[in-house]
Design an enzyme around this catalytic site. Sequence first.
Site, mmCIF file in Angstrom:
data_model
loop_
_atom_site.group_PDB
_atom_site.id
_atom_site.type_symbol
_atom_site.label_atom_id
_atom_site.label_comp_id
_atom_site.label_asym_id
_atom_site.label_seq_id
_atom_site.Cartn_x
_atom_site.Cartn_y
_atom_site.Cartn_z
ATOM 1 N N PHE A 1 1.440 -4.091 -0.124
ATOM 2 C CA PHE A 1 2.298 -4.391 1.036
ATOM 3 C C PHE A 1 2.233 -5.909 1.263
ATOM 4 O O PHE A 1 1.867 -6.391 2.332
ATOM 5 C CB PHE A 1 1.839 -3.625 2.287
ATOM 6 C CG PHE A 1 1.786 -2.127 2.103
ATOM 7 C CD1 PHE A 1 2.927 -1.363 2.327
ATOM 8 C CD2 PHE A 1 0.618 -1.487 1.714
ATOM 9 C CE1 PHE A 1 2.892 0.028 2.168
ATOM 10 C CE2 PHE A 1 0.578 -0.107 1.542
ATOM 11 C CZ PHE A 1 1.710 0.652 1.772
ATOM 12 N N CYS B 1 -1.898 -3.076 11.782
ATOM 13 C CA CYS B 1 -1.326 -3.295 13.113
ATOM 14 C C CYS B 1 -1.318 -1.993 13.900
ATOM 15 O O CYS B 1 -0.649 -1.898 14.924
ATOM 16 C CB CYS B 1 0.088 -3.869 12.995
ATOM 17 S SG CYS B 1 1.167 -2.831 12.005
HETATM 18 C C1 LIG Z 1 2.611 -5.524 8.029
HETATM 19 S S1 LIG Z 1 3.708 -6.146 6.821
HETATM 20 C C2 LIG Z 1 2.588 -7.138 5.884
HETATM 21 C C3 LIG Z 1 3.210 -8.113 4.948
HETATM 22 C C4 LIG Z 1 2.277 -9.189 4.396
HETATM 23 N N1 LIG Z 1 1.004 -8.658 3.984
HETATM 24 C C5 LIG Z 1 2.091 -10.314 5.403
HETATM 25 O O1 LIG Z 1 0.990 -10.446 5.948
HETATM 26 O O2 LIG Z 1 3.043 -11.064 5.641
HETATM 27 C C6 LIG Z 1 3.967 -4.712 5.856
HETATM 28 C C7 LIG Z 1 4.814 -4.891 4.620
HETATM 29 O O3 LIG Z 1 4.943 -3.618 3.987
HETATM 30 C C8 LIG Z 1 6.254 -3.511 3.443
HETATM 31 N N2 LIG Z 1 6.518 -2.070 3.303
HETATM 32 C C9 LIG Z 1 6.915 -1.194 4.264
HETATM 33 N N3 LIG Z 1 7.007 0.039 3.742
HETATM 34 C C10 LIG Z 1 6.658 -0.054 2.429
HETATM 35 C C11 LIG Z 1 6.562 0.894 1.369
HETATM 36 N N4 LIG Z 1 6.834 2.183 1.561
HETATM 37 N N5 LIG Z 1 6.157 0.455 0.150
HETATM 38 C C12 LIG Z 1 5.875 -0.847 -0.050
HETATM 39 N N6 LIG Z 1 5.949 -1.792 0.919
HETATM 40 C C13 LIG Z 1 6.356 -1.396 2.146
HETATM 41 C C14 LIG Z 1 7.138 -4.250 4.427
HETATM 42 O O4 LIG Z 1 8.334 -4.691 3.804
HETATM 43 C C15 LIG Z 1 6.224 -5.406 4.858
HETATM 44 O O5 LIG Z 1 6.435 -6.521 4.050
#
Ligand SMILES: C[S@@+](CC[C@H](N)C(=O)[O-])C[C@H]1O[C@@H](n2cnc3c(N)ncnc32)[C@H](O)[C@@H]1O
Length: 404
Positions: free
Chosen positions: A266, A360
């Site tokens: 992620f 979060c």
């Molecule tokens: C809380 S954010 C964290 C992003 C990064 N680690 C940061 O600190 O900027 C969660 C991330 O998970 C991605 N995401 C959401 N659902 C997902 C999925 N099913 N598979 C992969 N990534 C996903 C979102 O696009 C987002 O970029």
Amino acid sequence: MIVTIERLGHLGDAIGQGVFVSGALPGETVEGEVHEGRIAAPRILTPSPDRVRPPCPHARSCGGCLLQHASDGFVERWKQEVVRSALAGQGLDAPFRPMAVSPPATRRRAVLSGRRTKGGALVGFHARQSGTIIPIPECKLLHPDLMQTIPALETLVRAAGSRSGELSLTVTRSLGGPDVAVTGGKALDAPLRAELARIAEERSLARLTWEGETIALRVPPAQAFGAARVVPPAGAFLQATAEGEAALLAAVRDAIGEARTVTDLFAGVGTFALPLAAAAEVHAVEGDASMTAALDRGWRQAQGLKRVTVETRDLFRRPLEPDELRRAEAVVIDPPRAGAEAQCAALARARVPVIAFVSCNPVTFARDAALLVRAGYRLDWVQVVDQFRWSAHVELAARLSLPD
Ligand SMILES: C[S@@+](CC[C@H](N)C(=O)[O-])C[C@H]1O[C@@H](n2cnc3c(N)ncnc32)[C@H](O)[C@@H]1O
């Protein structure tokens, strides 16, 4: 009715005798009229020693901050307790590191609302439990660069808002200036496009996007992640404050120690992957293709970083399996609010030595951590990182490891 407050609920509302009370604290006795189960304007009969004067003049009406009447010490204890009780619900406990809290006036990304009025335009946050927009000229939350963008947002609302509908204005501080993404406005036609582009130029916006369409790109709205510069897709996830991001990165670095091969799950646009690439080879996995492309471009243009590979993949449906995690000496995982149950089940089988977990949502974090603990991991520590100051939102970093 007179009510004694027993606790704060997870959304920051005070609760006593089954009644919700706005703006009260545990231990306080308050009086007020109950309407639909809530005292919206309580008179505080016995104030808590944790009660402070809200620093912001909009605190009473604005729904942006809910805990300005509580001392910093109270908020730290309460946010840690939210995490501790989520862990206890799963039979877990852990040492807590001191909370890292972002200072006032550091929020670098915000979603504001805008509406046309008879005389012009209104831009601000929603009032508490209401659709009314409250102007926020004295806001203590937003970075001064975002505050300076509000007149430009008002101009956009005047040009393309309506008096019946509301615009949603996401504004992000970037190295190139304000990065603005708008939804809910009038349908685009050629004259409106030209007018919006003129406003972007006149108001020095780095980028303006309208319902996902780029109207103006004057300067790349880049973000710095370690030695790399990344231009995120409009509206893409970004940690809410630079200070919060730095605290999360420091916790992640501490958690993974000397690991030389890291898998970042992620990964977003590389908030952790790119700074970690100063010392480790990183495989970054993210579900949104435009974000992995931005991360990859950022890495290719940077100097002196170790190899970073990217993979676009839905980690809910297709988590990385143990054979794909063989090379990882450490994993960083930072899922959305739903957590990462399937991926954590695969991690439990993969037996990666160290996991830096950023979350979060304390409830899904506790669920996923319990899964790992049942597989033999130890929950070494937890740190609350408060980048949503004065709100009930709780963010955390934690370390899980396999005993030697
Ligand atoms: C809380 S954010 C964290 C992003 C990064 N680690 C940061 O600190 O900027 C969660 C991330 O998970 C991605 N995401 C959401 N659902 C997902 C999925 N099913 N598979 C992969 N990534 C996903 C979102 O696009 C987002 O970029």
